[in-house]
Design a protein around this motif. Sequence first.
Motif, PDB file in Angstrom:
ATOM      1  N   ASN A  14      11.081  15.449   3.103  1.00 40.21           N
ATOM      2  CA  ASN A  14      10.186  15.047   4.337  1.00 40.21           C
ATOM      3  C   ASN A  14      10.969  14.520   5.461  1.00 40.21           C
ATOM      4  O   ASN A  14      10.693  14.740   6.439  1.00 40.21           O
ATOM      5  N   ASP A  60       0.983  -1.358   0.042  1.00 43.16           N
ATOM      6  CA  ASP A  60       0.149  -0.060   0.082  1.00 43.16           C
ATOM      7  C   ASP A  60       0.909   1.454  -0.064  1.00 43.16           C
ATOM      8  O   ASP A  60       1.824   1.357   0.859  1.00 43.16           O
ATOM      9  N   ILE A  61       0.826   2.024  -1.074  1.00 39.28           N
ATOM     10  CA  ILE A  61       1.681   3.214  -1.241  1.00 39.28           C
ATOM     11  C   ILE A  61       1.044   4.628  -1.058  1.00 39.28           C
ATOM     12  O   ILE A  61       1.084   5.450  -1.677  1.00 39.28           O
ATOM     13  N   SER A  62      -0.558   4.430  -0.657  1.00 40.12           N
ATOM     14  CA  SER A  62      -1.250   5.395  -0.730  1.00 40.12           C
ATOM     15  C   SER A  62      -0.864   6.520   0.385  1.00 40.12           C
ATOM     16  O   SER A  62      -1.001   7.997  -0.320  1.00 40.12           O
ATOM     17  N   MET A  63      -0.098   6.423   1.352  1.00 39.37           N
ATOM     18  CA  MET A  63       0.328   7.353   2.031  1.00 39.37           C
ATOM     19  C   MET A  63       1.396   8.286   1.504  1.00 39.37           C
ATOM     20  O   MET A  63       1.616   9.469   1.292  1.00 39.37           O
ATOM     21  N   ARG A  64       2.259   7.465   0.402  1.00 46.71           N
ATOM     22  CA  ARG A  64       3.423   7.989  -0.142  1.00 46.71           C
ATOM     23  C   ARG A  64       2.951   8.867  -1.225  1.00 46.71           C
ATOM     24  O   ARG A  64       3.445   9.770  -1.443  1.00 46.71           O
ATOM     25  N   LYS A  65       1.815   8.325  -1.938  1.00 48.91           N
ATOM     26  CA  LYS A  65       1.266   9.056  -3.085  1.00 48.91           C
ATOM     27  C   LYS A  65       0.642  10.347  -2.575  1.00 48.91           C
ATOM     28  O   LYS A  65       0.786  11.479  -2.953  1.00 48.91           O
ATOM     29  N   GLN A  66       0.058  10.494  -1.385  1.00 50.46           N
ATOM     30  CA  GLN A  66      -0.579  11.640  -0.546  1.00 50.46           C
ATOM     31  C   GLN A  66       0.588  12.624  -0.528  1.00 50.46           C
ATOM     32  O   GLN A  66       0.387  13.721  -0.707  1.00 50.46           O
ATOM     33  N   ALA A  67       1.729  11.984   0.111  1.00 44.97           N
ATOM     34  CA  ALA A  67       2.875  12.979   0.295  1.00 44.97           C
ATOM     35  C   ALA A  67       3.401  13.600  -0.953  1.00 44.97           C
ATOM     36  O   ALA A  67       3.794  14.666  -0.996  1.00 44.97           O
ATOM     37  N   GLU A  68       3.417  12.908  -1.918  1.00 45.04           N
ATOM     38  CA  GLU A  68       4.046  13.247  -3.165  1.00 45.04           C
ATOM     39  C   GLU A  68       3.123  14.342  -3.664  1.00 45.04           C
ATOM     40  O   GLU A  68       3.537  15.114  -4.477  1.00 45.04           O
ATOM     41  N   THR A  90       0.997  16.145  -2.226  1.00 44.96           N
ATOM     42  CA  THR A  90       1.264  17.427  -1.297  1.00 44.96           C
ATOM     43  C   THR A  90       2.508  18.184  -1.520  1.00 44.96           C
ATOM     44  O   THR A  90       2.317  19.502  -1.742  1.00 44.96           O
TER      45      THR A  90
END
Length: 332
Positions: free
Chosen positions: A265, A151-159, A161
Amino acid sequence: MRPVLGIELPYLSTLAFAIGIGGIMGYGIWKYELFEITIAAVAAQIVSSMTDAMFVFDSENKITSVNASAEKMFAQGANDLIGASLCSLFDREVDRRKCEGIQNKVLVDVAPINNMVMKTAAGSMLPVACSFSTIRDQHGLPQGSVCVARDISMRKQAEETLRESESRYRKLIELSPDNIVVLDMQGHILIANQSGADMHGYTSVPEIIRLKFIDLFAPEDRERVRESIHEVGRTGAMFNSEFLLLKKDGSSFPAEINASILKENNDEPCKIIANIRDISKRKLNEARIIRQSAELKERNSELESLYEISHGIATTHSLDELIASRLRSVTS
């Protein structure tokens, strides 16, 4: 007890007992494949504790096994997933075709990690990084494949942002009346604005971006610029430093630079942002003030001499005394 071969009998019997037990254990491991059972148990424990979803599928690309993380990630039980095609879990047609291509390829080769989008039972989209590997039998023949999905949803969200943040400060830089540049830690210009292009005599921003930051400075100041970039990387900022910069036609002008670090980050320095201000007018004003100050000092000296003469005339009774008084003041 009498020693036998230098070993007392009780110790000899203990040694024989240990050898006997070791032999029995070795036979058991060989006969009943206890070692394989142990390895399998360890592997099962690793798979069950993985935070990544794992799918095992056969040579027909049908799911045969999943781990607990896969059930949790896709909000489906193992019975709902087993027997389905892994590619059916992907939402986009492009990802389904990519999945099919990878599964066919992985049977004969190694597939790289791919970023794709899966669809959960609830209908939500889940960005994942998928890696595939081949399962082979004892003869090396492919029997199926394994897919591990992270799951890379957090990474995608950070990218996302980060992209939005970069877009905002890029727009602020473009609209700024000051010359602002963003460069990497090696001194390559990444972002510039039209104010900077105008300051250096270029017609467009791409002409500036093709240059290295140090190319904007007069040769005699470049070593000091290198030292300053290093210092900014070490301390995090530089304030009100004056340098001699170049225009496109080779002429130079004085400038004042303030710079600071931009961090990723993980709090590691990644870029430097610098504000460059042309101080030519300020330098001209400073030179004029210095010149006027010197002129004023000279006029004050002349006025002091005239005052002394006039004062001497008023207080001296004879011309001879006046001349003698002036001579004394000159020679003293």
